[in-house]
Write a protein that holds these residues in place. Sequence first.
Motif, PDB file in Angstrom:
ATOM      1  N   THR A  24       0.854  -1.192   0.000  1.00 46.46           N
ATOM      2  CA  THR A  24       0.000   0.000   0.000  1.00 46.46           C
ATOM      3  C   THR A  24       0.887   1.237   0.000  1.00 46.46           C
ATOM      4  N   THR A  35       6.122   2.665   1.291  1.00 46.25           N
ATOM      5  CA  THR A  35       5.275   1.534   0.934  1.00 46.25           C
ATOM      6  C   THR A  35       5.067   0.652   2.156  1.00 46.25           C
ATOM      7  N   THR A  38       1.860  -5.538   3.705  1.00 48.93           N
ATOM      8  CA  THR A  38       0.931  -6.287   4.555  1.00 48.93           C
ATOM      9  C   THR A  38       1.062  -7.768   4.226  1.00 48.93           C
TER      10      THR A  38
ATOM     11  N   THR B  24      -2.676   7.319   4.256  1.00 49.23           N
ATOM     12  CA  THR B  24      -2.973   6.428   3.141  1.00 49.23           C
ATOM     13  C   THR B  24      -4.046   7.069   2.268  1.00 49.23           C
ATOM     14  N   ILE B  26      -7.196   7.142   0.189  1.00 46.31           N
ATOM     15  CA  ILE B  26      -8.362   6.267   0.031  1.00 46.31           C
ATOM     16  C   ILE B  26      -9.438   6.970  -0.797  1.00 46.31           C
TER      17      ILE B  26
ATOM     18  N   THR D  24      -8.950   1.302  -1.006  1.00 46.47           N
ATOM     19  CA  THR D  24      -7.530   1.644  -0.938  1.00 46.47           C
ATOM     20  C   THR D  24      -6.813   1.011  -2.121  1.00 46.47           C
ATOM     21  N   ILE D  26      -4.030  -0.845  -3.868  1.00 41.30           N
ATOM     22  CA  ILE D  26      -2.930  -1.701  -3.426  1.00 41.30           C
ATOM     23  C   ILE D  26      -2.270  -2.368  -4.636  1.00 41.30           C
ATOM     24  N   THR D  35      -7.581  -3.145  -5.774  1.00 38.33           N
ATOM     25  CA  THR D  35      -8.286  -2.254  -4.856  1.00 38.33           C
ATOM     26  C   THR D  35      -8.761  -3.045  -3.647  1.00 38.33           C
ATOM     27  N   LYS D  36      -8.403  -2.593  -2.468  1.00 39.07           N
ATOM     28  CA  LYS D  36      -8.890  -3.229  -1.248  1.00 39.07           C
ATOM     29  C   LYS D  36     -10.166  -2.524  -0.800  1.00 39.07           C
TER      30      LYS D  36
END
Lengths: 141, 141, 141, 141, 141, 141
Positions: A24, A35, A38, B24, B26, D24, D26, D35-36
């Motif tokens: 992310t 960055t 995760t 982040t 979004i 988000t 990713i 995309t999360k």
Amino acid sequence: MSPEITGYVMEKLFAHGALDVFLTPIFMKKGRAATKITVLCHADYRDRLIEMLLTETTTFGVRLSSATRVKLRRDFIQIETQWGPIQAKRGYLNGTLIKTVPEYEDCKRVAEENNVPIRDVYVETLRAITPLTTQNHSAHR
Amino acid sequence: MSPEITGYVMEKLFAHGALDVFLTPIFMKKGRAATKITVLCHADYRDRLIEMLLTETTTFGVRLSSATRVKLRRDFIQIETQWGPIQAKRGYLNGTLIKTVPEYEDCKRVAEENNVPIRDVYVETLRAITPLTTQNHSAHR
Amino acid sequence: MSPEITGYVMEKLFAHGALDVFLTPIFMKKGRAATKITVLCHADYRDRLIEMLLTETTTFGVRLSSATRVKLRRDFIQIETQWGPIQAKRGYLNGTLIKTVPEYEDCKRVAEENNVPIRDVYVETLRAITPLTTQNHSAHR
Amino acid sequence: MSPEITGYVMEKLFAHGALDVFLTPIFMKKGRAATKITVLCHADYRDRLIEMLLTETTTFGVRLSSATRVKLRRDFIQIETQWGPIQAKRGYLNGTLIKTVPEYEDCKRVAEENNVPIRDVYVETLRAITPLTTQNHSAHR
Amino acid sequence: MSPEITGYVMEKLFAHGALDVFLTPIFMKKGRAATKITVLCHADYRDRLIEMLLTETTTFGVRLSSATRVKLRRDFIQIETQWGPIQAKRGYLNGTLIKTVPEYEDCKRVAEENNVPIRDVYVETLRAITPLTTQNHSAHR
Amino acid sequence: MSPEITGYVMEKLFAHGALDVFLTPIFMKKGRAATKITVLCHADYRDRLIEMLLTETTTFGVRLSSATRVKLRRDFIQIETQWGPIQAKRGYLNGTLIKTVPEYEDCKRVAEENNVPIRDVYVETLRAITPLTTQNHSAHR
């Protein structure tokens, strides 16, 4: 961590037991564009993957939190297409088939071997599936 | 929250006890491009930092979850370079030195004072370190 | 375009003459989180790569603009490390060597073969270079 | 999941009980820009929203973690502006009014009906509020 | 510019002649997480849309550059599905049909009216198309 | 380029004549999460800033394209607030005042000196402006 390394670390984490890894883009103090990595894994792999993150990247700390995962029951089928068989993953929710997704690696191989757009390979594979997933799906609603 | 404010809030959170803060990008409902602020802190600082987020930004709610943190044991050394001493942070995993990272603020100061690229300052600082971190590291594997 | 396809298209564009390809996360109308593909190429490859974008992705249009590129003159050297030779790319600005960057693929191979962190391979490779790039660099300032 | 679907799924999740939904950008393995989707909900809605994510998107798994939420106590007021009344949401921290935020939908409607910039509608609405939120706020500090 | 406004401005730009509008998350000086708005339009609409950006957002400047656009020739067809007709956009490259994409608004309407996943509507619509796009496509390669 | 350096390079580019600098998160080949630096400058500063990018970062190439800029005519005013004077930037389109934006640095200083939320300082500064910008604005429409 330099960008060159993100791809390498991601691959290595998968190779050592990660269930999923994603990056992310984040913004840190002092104007640093960075960055976030995760990693999702079973508890058994946790210590090994933490050590990998600490060893391979420039970070001095790793944050841990627990999560559970709800997954579709899944199986695989061979789908016959004009270019030969392509494998697809099927997902079941409470016993009902709700999705059939052609495998990327198979579609890629077929697209390259036959010089056709990968998008067409996906669509044709979906078209070759019978009976319809939606009919099954509607029947259980 | 306007972008002007993100930098300010980040600084202020650090000044009041946050261990880490990052932003982040979004996307929210109705086409809103927004920014998520993530704050890591010890439980003692939680209420103070929540109040700060609620007071300084336009948000009406803050989400909380608990996490643990695995950290490298760390110490600092002075590294002698052609431009004078530069501090570096060293990280130890299970007693083994696994990384030495020059401090950004020192490298920045040296780069500005000597009119050299900051990248060169990093590299030269790494070069000035002996013995090799990798030798130590390999020895324990 | 589904995410599965972005990696494939990127690879294929490189294989057919793109100088550079990168992806940017964007947000479109009606809440669509999407990905912009940017391709850099010489004019000779333009039509072929446009056709590839139109054929492989779901887009109905490609936007074109011209740009020039300023590049460092570059050459390659072999650097002797404790794990054997690693290639590095060197960049020259107006005849002066200003950077030496170890090749990612070589570092990756060495890291995997020797089971050492890739970060250590980078650092050790930089350490093995003599004379100092900064000395050369400073001499011309 | 194709970008077309992200906006649709977001809307549908809100319509079925989600407290918040955001996307988000990713980066996943094999060069996939993805995309999360993050969904916040009360436990009562959890199973329904998980089923929706599994049914509407191409995902085969959903990750769950628990969080608590600290919210400002809130009420709404009508603010009289030169273009008629606009609703604003007010937030209270420990009994003290700390923010008053004009409602987006009202500002949008007024901006469109009167052909004025929405930014001006916001500012004028804030100007029309008395007494000052900061006076209240300072009084309690 | 507050995030609330990005969605509004995007809609308004489309309503006044923009061919395309998209948002890119960027990071600016002083730790500001911001959003870049990119607008594509014909020269005739340029001044009107520049004025709109300057009036509706907090920016004091707009950057202009020219680009050309390569587009697929396109037409629309009605596709008969189990839920009734759905419109699809077809794209032609040098006279050859290379893609058929179901219209989002139609799929959304059908998904809502019939309470089926929008993903199934897409797939079924693609399945209902004959003859195959790939057959046409292969024939011209 | 490591994230540590992005903030430094951004500052240095501004100090040497850049009109604007911003960072965009991008995704490159081989799974690399990277950062694109965009610099806007007058032609006079171009060569100096290109050299800076090539020297300070790990890049071997810089892409150039020309753009024009439409700017609001601007002036500054002192606004009297309960905390003392705050400077604001005003923007004019075709001779009409269309926006007044409090200066971030002033708001930050006032917020810190008076221990009030910066958001309140913005709002109160906007409230203290007379006559209304929207009245002027409406009068010319």
